[in-house]
Design an enzyme around this catalytic site. Sequence first.
Site, PDB file in Angstrom:
ATOM      1  N   SER A 122     -26.962   7.431  16.888  1.00 50.29           N
ATOM      2  CA  SER A 122     -27.130   8.254  18.086  1.00 50.29           C
ATOM      3  C   SER A 122     -25.817   8.421  18.825  1.00 50.29           C
ATOM      4  O   SER A 122     -25.648   9.366  19.581  1.00 50.29           O
ATOM      5  CB  SER A 122     -28.106   7.599  19.062  1.00 50.29           C
ATOM      6  OG  SER A 122     -29.316   7.356  18.455  1.00 50.29           O
ATOM      7  N   HIS A 143     -29.505  13.184  12.316  1.00 47.90           N
ATOM      8  CA  HIS A 143     -29.995  12.546  13.541  1.00 47.90           C
ATOM      9  C   HIS A 143     -31.431  12.986  13.807  1.00 47.90           C
ATOM     10  O   HIS A 143     -31.690  14.119  14.207  1.00 47.90           O
ATOM     11  CB  HIS A 143     -29.080  12.908  14.718  1.00 47.90           C
ATOM     12  CG  HIS A 143     -29.433  12.178  15.974  1.00 47.90           C
ATOM     13  ND1 HIS A 143     -29.722  12.808  17.160  1.00 47.90           N
ATOM     14  CD2 HIS A 143     -29.580  10.842  16.213  1.00 47.90           C
ATOM     15  CE1 HIS A 143     -30.010  11.895  18.065  1.00 47.90           C
ATOM     16  NE2 HIS A 143     -29.929  10.710  17.524  1.00 47.90           N
ATOM     17  N   GLU A 155     -30.905  16.861  13.709  1.00 48.63           N
ATOM     18  CA  GLU A 155     -29.569  17.446  13.832  1.00 48.63           C
ATOM     19  C   GLU A 155     -28.808  17.101  12.551  1.00 48.63           C
ATOM     20  O   GLU A 155     -28.680  15.921  12.210  1.00 48.63           O
ATOM     21  CB  GLU A 155     -28.863  16.877  15.067  1.00 48.63           C
ATOM     22  CG  GLU A 155     -29.525  17.356  16.350  1.00 48.63           C
ATOM     23  CD  GLU A 155     -29.002  16.678  17.626  1.00 48.63           C
ATOM     24  OE1 GLU A 155     -28.758  17.386  18.604  1.00 48.63           O
ATOM     25  OE2 GLU A 155     -28.856  15.441  17.627  1.00 48.63           O
ATOM     26  N   ASN A 193     -28.814  15.049  22.888  1.00 49.01           N
ATOM     27  CA  ASN A 193     -28.563  13.941  23.822  1.00 49.01           C
ATOM     28  C   ASN A 193     -27.436  14.256  24.787  1.00 49.01           C
ATOM     29  O   ASN A 193     -27.364  13.695  25.881  1.00 49.01           O
ATOM     30  CB  ASN A 193     -28.265  12.649  23.062  1.00 49.01           C
ATOM     31  CG  ASN A 193     -29.540  12.032  22.522  1.00 49.01           C
ATOM     32  OD1 ASN A 193     -30.636  12.416  22.939  1.00 49.01           O
ATOM     33  ND2 ASN A 193     -29.414  11.113  21.588  1.00 49.01           N
TER      34      ASN A 193
HETATM   35  N1  LIG Z   1     -35.009   4.722  18.714  1.00 47.56           N
HETATM   36  C1  LIG Z   1     -34.696   5.981  18.894  1.00 47.56           C
HETATM   37  O1  LIG Z   1     -35.338   6.714  19.660  1.00 47.56           O
HETATM   38  C2  LIG Z   1     -33.577   6.596  18.080  1.00 47.56           C
HETATM   39  C3  LIG Z   1     -33.480   7.978  17.976  1.00 47.56           C
HETATM   40  C4  LIG Z   1     -32.483   8.530  17.173  1.00 47.56           C
HETATM   41  C5  LIG Z   1     -31.602   7.697  16.512  1.00 47.56           C
HETATM   42  N2  LIG Z   1     -31.687   6.353  16.662  1.00 47.56           N
HETATM   43  C6  LIG Z   1     -30.733   5.526  15.919  1.00 47.56           C
HETATM   44  O2  LIG Z   1     -31.389   5.010  14.762  1.00 47.56           O
HETATM   45  C7  LIG Z   1     -30.851   3.745  14.420  1.00 47.56           C
HETATM   46  C8  LIG Z   1     -31.970   2.734  14.327  1.00 47.56           C
HETATM   47  O3  LIG Z   1     -32.635   2.647  15.551  1.00 47.56           O
HETATM   48  P1  LIG Z   1     -34.046   1.909  15.702  1.00 47.56           P
HETATM   49  O4  LIG Z   1     -34.546   2.250  17.044  1.00 47.56           O
HETATM   50  O5  LIG Z   1     -34.888   2.197  14.515  1.00 47.56           O
HETATM   51  O6  LIG Z   1     -33.591   0.371  15.639  1.00 47.56           O
HETATM   52  P2  LIG Z   1     -34.466  -0.909  15.294  1.00 47.56           P
HETATM   53  O7  LIG Z   1     -33.813  -2.039  15.955  1.00 47.56           O
HETATM   54  O8  LIG Z   1     -35.913  -0.656  15.548  1.00 47.56           O
HETATM   55  O9  LIG Z   1     -34.294  -1.066  13.718  1.00 47.56           O
HETATM   56  C9  LIG Z   1     -33.115  -1.396  13.084  1.00 47.56           C
HETATM   57  C10 LIG Z   1     -33.467  -2.086  11.768  1.00 47.56           C
HETATM   58  O10 LIG Z   1     -32.280  -2.221  10.986  1.00 47.56           O
HETATM   59  C11 LIG Z   1     -32.343  -3.455  10.314  1.00 47.56           C
HETATM   60  N3  LIG Z   1     -31.001  -3.862   9.908  1.00 47.56           N
HETATM   61  C12 LIG Z   1     -29.993  -4.328  10.677  1.00 47.56           C
HETATM   62  N4  LIG Z   1     -28.918  -4.579   9.905  1.00 47.56           N
HETATM   63  C13 LIG Z   1     -29.242  -4.257   8.648  1.00 47.56           C
HETATM   64  C14 LIG Z   1     -28.568  -4.288   7.415  1.00 47.56           C
HETATM   65  N5  LIG Z   1     -27.313  -4.719   7.321  1.00 47.56           N
HETATM   66  N6  LIG Z   1     -29.209  -3.887   6.308  1.00 47.56           N
HETATM   67  C15 LIG Z   1     -30.486  -3.460   6.372  1.00 47.56           C
HETATM   68  N7  LIG Z   1     -31.178  -3.404   7.523  1.00 47.56           N
HETATM   69  C16 LIG Z   1     -30.568  -3.804   8.634  1.00 47.56           C
HETATM   70  C17 LIG Z   1     -32.950  -4.378  11.346  1.00 47.56           C
HETATM   71  O11 LIG Z   1     -33.460  -5.570  10.744  1.00 47.56           O
HETATM   72  C18 LIG Z   1     -34.026  -3.498  11.953  1.00 47.56           C
HETATM   73  O12 LIG Z   1     -35.246  -3.619  11.246  1.00 47.56           O
HETATM   74  C19 LIG Z   1     -29.812   3.454  15.463  1.00 47.56           C
HETATM   75  O13 LIG Z   1     -28.573   3.855  14.980  1.00 47.56           O
HETATM   76  C20 LIG Z   1     -30.234   4.287  16.638  1.00 47.56           C
HETATM   77  O14 LIG Z   1     -29.176   4.619  17.481  1.00 47.56           O
HETATM   78  C21 LIG Z   1     -32.657   5.788  17.418  1.00 47.56           C
END
Ligand SMILES: NC(=O)c1ccc[n+]([C@@H]2O[C@H](COP(=O)([O-])OP(=O)(O)OC[C@H]3O[C@@H](n4cnc5c(N)ncnc54)[C@H](O)[C@@H]3O)[C@@H](O)[C@H]2O)c1
Length: 666
Positions: A122, A143, A155, A193
Amino acid sequence: MADGTFRTLAVVGAGNMGSGIAQKMASEGFAVILVDVDDEKVRRGVRGIEQTLADGVARKLFTAEQVTGILSRVRGTTRFEDLADADLVVEAVFEDLGVKREVFTRLEQVCRRDAILATNTSSFAVGDLAGGRRFPERVIGLHYFYHPAKNRLVEVVGGPQSSVAALARAWALQEQLGKTPIRSKDSCGFIVNRFFGPWLAEAVRILDERVADIPTIEAAAKQAFGIGMGPFELMNVTGIPIAVHTDDTLGAAFGPLHATPDRLRRQFESGRPWDLSGEPDPSRFEAVADRLAGIVFYIASALVDEGVGTIEDTDIGARVGLRWRAGPFELINRFGLPRAKALVEDVARRWTAPVPPLFLRQAASGKPFAFTLVRRQDADGIATLTIERPDALNALNEAVMAQLTAAFRAAASDPAVNGIVLAGSGKAFVAGADIRFFVKNIEAKNIPKIYEFTRAGQELLLEFQRCRKPVVARVHGLALGGGVEMALACHYIVATPKATFAFPETGIGIYPGLGGTQRTTARVGRGLAKWLVLSGETVTAEQALAIGLVDRVVPYEQLDATIRECVAKGPVLERTPHAVPESFRDIAGRYESADIESLRASEKRIGFKAPVALRIASDLIDRGEGKPIEQGIAMELSDLEEIFSTNDAYEGLSSLGKRRPVFTGT
Ligand SMILES: NC(=O)c1ccc[n+]([C@@H]2O[C@H](COP(=O)([O-])OP(=O)(O)OC[C@H]3O[C@@H](n4cnc5c(N)ncnc54)[C@H](O)[C@@H]3O)[C@@H](O)[C@H]2O)c1
């Protein structure tokens, strides 16, 4: 994947985003590998998918068998080595640059040389993740928005080194997944965003400056942006930390206008949600709406100036990703340029920042922003005209028709163009004419306007048919009413297995008026044309191929090659109806011989349709058989005033999507 086909997809990180992305991929038929650090995290991700799908079954969106199929396509693992065969990997791990870079390093070691590596970050730049890689051209951004199995927006982000080919293939995959992709430059916050974060921040400033209290800001924002939740409720639901993180990142990249207000940080530090209680004060609504709109207008104009996205993609992003009723530029048009300019100048003054040049130019022109709704792309001598109203299922309104006409004529007379393709953006081809246009003009007693729209549409479709260059309809997804008619006027219809076709008109009180009662007969014969037009039955791509309604049905990845084959064959100027296949003989016979009254008695579906529309449509099909198309469409036009003047037309059109219409036959 040498042939460009996506077979195995993968997602790294089975959290909120990763598991939802994997769910969507599997729902659309792909094998997906879902990776996380340990078995428990993998299981939690898969359980999340199971839970969402179970909710979907309860809401009748999926059947239990479909869910079994979807889950069988998701394979959880902790081993990166299992990604050796993946064609595209989406990284969705924690928002931590070190962790993400490490994941990309592992992916480089295990994935095939031609696999596309995408990040769902993000706040980081795609370039930060691609930098120093052996093959940075295959690193891109995808994204997605929460919940990624439900929210259609994505995106597609090109980093400084991303290749055109990788971006085009990733874009095509989003179409296959039924997503609505928009293009963004690799810039902090991308498109959505970039203005959404400061919109939340502005709501907090309005509160802090005592312009209004929370319930008033909530109510004013809901009204002005046409949304179900205001900024404070949204922050409570999605997490105040996310809002702070977004604004901190934007502030670091773009300065104080984008930064986190102290009041927001204090709320974050308190760990408490916003208190939404209290009664709104309508006398403050306009002041709130002006402040929220001003910041959005300013930032949206700035991001377009910087080449981050187009005005069209910015608006689609707001409508599809944030579910705003209108995007920033459409809102500017609605506010009117002079009022919008005063608001933007107010932002510029408060932040001692320049007014974005795009905004100044538009205001100086005195004209509202104009949107490109039909995009032309040329490749190999073929001009593809894509209707880009994905959230309206590319429905045909006056603006689309005017732009399509201009684009088609330009392509038809361009000596560099050998063939023309008509396509829709997103999950539909074209869902017919824009019903609101009809309703509005019936209410205004302006049937001549509907007549003129139809006449001009008929003329354009005749130009498709008569074009000396082959014209091909590229149908991926839904084709309804006017969309089917548009395809039928082309020399070839090439569809994917996901395409469906239907004439819903008689169910909403009207009949197909863009040649649908004529060209359908020319393709499938009179019996099946009557069945399609009178019953409104939806036919699958496979059925459409069997009866000759379409020419080819091919997997998505063969669409463009098949279209090139059609173009090479040249235009089809004469057409004889396809033989009725054995399995459709009975139905064709029933519809061909029976009159409307006996059909109404014998066919249950017909009983729900508008009687006058059925009668005219049936008559038009009978009278048109074997006649030149010009005569056929002239007959359609001559009954237009009668049909749009019926009570049933108004009842059918105005009830669409709200309730089942009750027809009276008047
Ligand atoms: N939550 C939102 O609304 C949203 C929207 C768009 C983008 N994002 C982006 O998406 C990404 C994930 O966000 P999220 O909310 O799902 O996070 P989250 O914390 O729910 O999930 C992240 C997952 O990644 C796993 N992880 C961490 N390191 C790892 C590795 N080395 N290998 C494999 N798995 C690993 C963790 O164990 C966890 O299960 C981020 O970059 C975030 O910025 C989030």
